[in-house]
Design a protein around this motif. Structure first.
Motif, short mmCIF file in Angstrom:
data_model
loop_
_atom_site.label_atom_id
_atom_site.label_comp_id
_atom_site.label_asym_id
_atom_site.label_seq_id
_atom_site.Cartn_x
_atom_site.Cartn_y
_atom_site.Cartn_z
N GLY A 56 78.89 70.35 82.33
CA GLY A 56 79.94 69.59 81.65
C GLY A 56 79.41 68.97 80.37
N PRO A 57 79.98 67.92 79.86
CA PRO A 57 80.94 67.09 80.59
C PRO A 57 82.27 67.80 80.79
CG PRO A 57 80.82 66.39 78.32
CD PRO A 57 79.78 67.47 78.49
N TRP A 58 82.83 67.56 81.95
CA TRP A 58 84.12 68.12 82.30
C TRP A 58 85.12 66.99 82.47
CZ3 TRP A 58 84.50 73.25 82.18
CH2 TRP A 58 83.33 73.99 82.33
N PRO A 59 86.39 67.30 82.27
CA PRO A 59 87.41 66.29 82.56
C PRO A 59 87.38 65.96 84.05
CG PRO A 59 88.33 68.14 81.33
CD PRO A 59 86.94 68.53 81.74
N THR A 60 87.71 64.74 84.37
CA THR A 60 87.76 64.36 85.77
C THR A 60 89.10 64.78 86.37
OG1 THR A 60 88.58 62.15 85.23
CG2 THR A 60 86.19 62.42 85.47
N GLN A 61 89.26 64.49 87.63
CA GLN A 61 90.44 64.91 88.37
C GLN A 61 91.71 64.30 87.77
OE1 GLN A 61 87.70 63.52 89.62
NE2 GLN A 61 86.77 65.21 90.71
N PRO A 62 92.77 65.09 87.74
CA PRO A 62 94.04 64.58 87.20
C PRO A 62 94.81 63.80 88.26
CG PRO A 62 94.32 66.84 87.87
CD PRO A 62 92.85 66.50 88.08
N VAL A 63 95.74 63.00 87.79
CA VAL A 63 96.73 62.38 88.67
C VAL A 63 97.90 63.35 88.69
CG1 VAL A 63 98.33 60.45 88.94
CG2 VAL A 63 96.01 60.04 88.09
N CYS A 110 92.47 70.05 80.33
CA CYS A 110 91.63 70.83 81.25
C CYS A 110 91.46 72.28 80.82
CB CYS A 110 92.22 70.77 82.67
SG CYS A 110 92.08 69.13 83.40
N GLU A 111 91.82 72.60 79.59
CA GLU A 111 91.74 73.99 79.13
C GLU A 111 90.32 74.54 79.20
OE1 GLU A 111 92.82 77.61 78.36
OE2 GLU A 111 94.20 75.98 78.75
N GLU A 112 89.33 73.74 78.86
CA GLU A 112 87.94 74.21 78.92
C GLU A 112 87.55 74.58 80.36
OE1 GLU A 112 83.43 72.71 77.80
OE2 GLU A 112 85.14 71.55 77.09
N VAL A 113 88.00 73.78 81.31
CA VAL A 113 87.72 74.07 82.71
C VAL A 113 88.45 75.34 83.14
CG1 VAL A 113 87.94 73.23 85.08
CG2 VAL A 113 87.30 71.65 83.25
N ARG A 114 89.73 75.46 82.77
CA ARG A 114 90.50 76.67 83.12
C ARG A 114 89.82 77.91 82.55
NH1 ARG A 114 95.03 73.27 82.98
NH2 ARG A 114 95.26 73.31 80.73
N ALA A 115 89.36 77.83 81.30
CA ALA A 115 88.72 78.98 80.67
C ALA A 115 87.41 79.33 81.38
CB ALA A 115 88.46 78.69 79.19
N ALA A 116 86.62 78.33 81.73
CA ALA A 116 85.36 78.58 82.43
C ALA A 116 85.61 79.20 83.79
CB ALA A 116 84.57 77.28 82.57
N MET A 117 86.60 78.70 84.51
CA MET A 117 86.91 79.24 85.83
C MET A 117 87.42 80.67 85.70
SD MET A 117 85.86 76.90 87.71
CE MET A 117 86.32 77.53 89.29
N ALA A 118 88.20 80.95 84.68
CA ALA A 118 88.68 82.32 84.46
C ALA A 118 87.51 83.25 84.17
CB ALA A 118 89.70 82.34 83.32
N ARG A 119 86.54 82.79 83.35
CA ARG A 119 85.37 83.62 83.06
C ARG A 119 84.60 83.91 84.34
NH1 ARG A 119 85.09 80.17 78.68
NH2 ARG A 119 83.41 78.95 79.61
N ALA A 121 85.76 84.07 87.31
CA ALA A 121 86.55 84.97 88.15
C ALA A 121 86.73 86.34 87.51
CB ALA A 121 87.90 84.33 88.44
N GLY A 122 86.23 86.50 86.27
CA GLY A 122 86.38 87.78 85.58
C GLY A 122 87.76 88.00 85.02
N VAL A 123 88.49 86.91 84.83
CA VAL A 123 89.85 87.00 84.30
C VAL A 123 89.81 86.63 82.82
CG1 VAL A 123 92.18 86.03 84.46
CG2 VAL A 123 90.82 86.35 86.52
N THR A 124 90.53 87.35 82.00
CA THR A 124 90.62 86.98 80.59
C THR A 124 92.01 86.46 80.30
OG1 THR A 124 91.22 89.24 80.00
CG2 THR A 124 88.87 88.66 79.89
N ARG A 125 92.08 85.59 79.32
CA ARG A 125 93.37 85.01 78.95
C ARG A 125 93.84 85.61 77.68
NH1 ARG A 125 94.41 78.95 79.87
NH2 ARG A 125 96.36 79.82 80.40
#
Length: 125
Positions: A56-63, A110-119, A121-125
């Motif tokens: 990270g730093p990563w965003p923390t958990q959302p409400v 949370c876009e940076e986290v979504r992008a990292a998780m997609a990478r 998982a081998g998923v591209t956006r």
């Protein structure tokens, strides 16, 4: 780089990962820093776990709210949470969780986290 040096084990949660580390069932685990910090304050064995790397730093958990919550309800909750930063009891609870404050975010927070998780998982956006 060897790809066969480790096995991926899904533990069903950060607390369970810590429990498995302490029991010797895992050699390493990815654990949320807030979970580790809170447990380390109470248990010496958790405090003795070695932090190998911080990501990270990563965003923390959302409400999150119900899907049918209207904009006025969302705004009221957001405003109340932000006002809570001025409440000494909330400040103490946040500090106990290794957090400094509640903060507003935008839709891309949370876009940076979504992008990292997609990478991962081998998923591209």
């Amino acid at each position: 780089v060897r790809a066969d040096f480790a096995s991926l084990v899904m533990t069903a949660g950060h607390h369970h990962s810590i429990d498995q580390l302490l029991a010797g069932e895992l050699d390493a685990a990815v654990v949320d820093s807030i979970v580790r910090t809170r447990r380390a304050r109470k248990w010496d064995d958790v405090a003795g776990l070695r932090v190998v790397e911080r990501l990270g730093p990563w965003p923390t958990q959302p409400v999150v709210m119900r899907i049918d919550a209207g904009p006025d309800d969302v705004s009221a909750v957001r405003d109340a949470l932000l006002r809570a930063n001025d409440d000494p009891e909330v400040v103490e609870l946040l500090a106990a969780s290794a957090l400094t404050r509640l903060a507003p975010t935008d839709a891309d927070h949370c876009e940076e986290v979504r992008a990292a998780m997609a990478r991962l998982a081998g998923v591209t956006r």
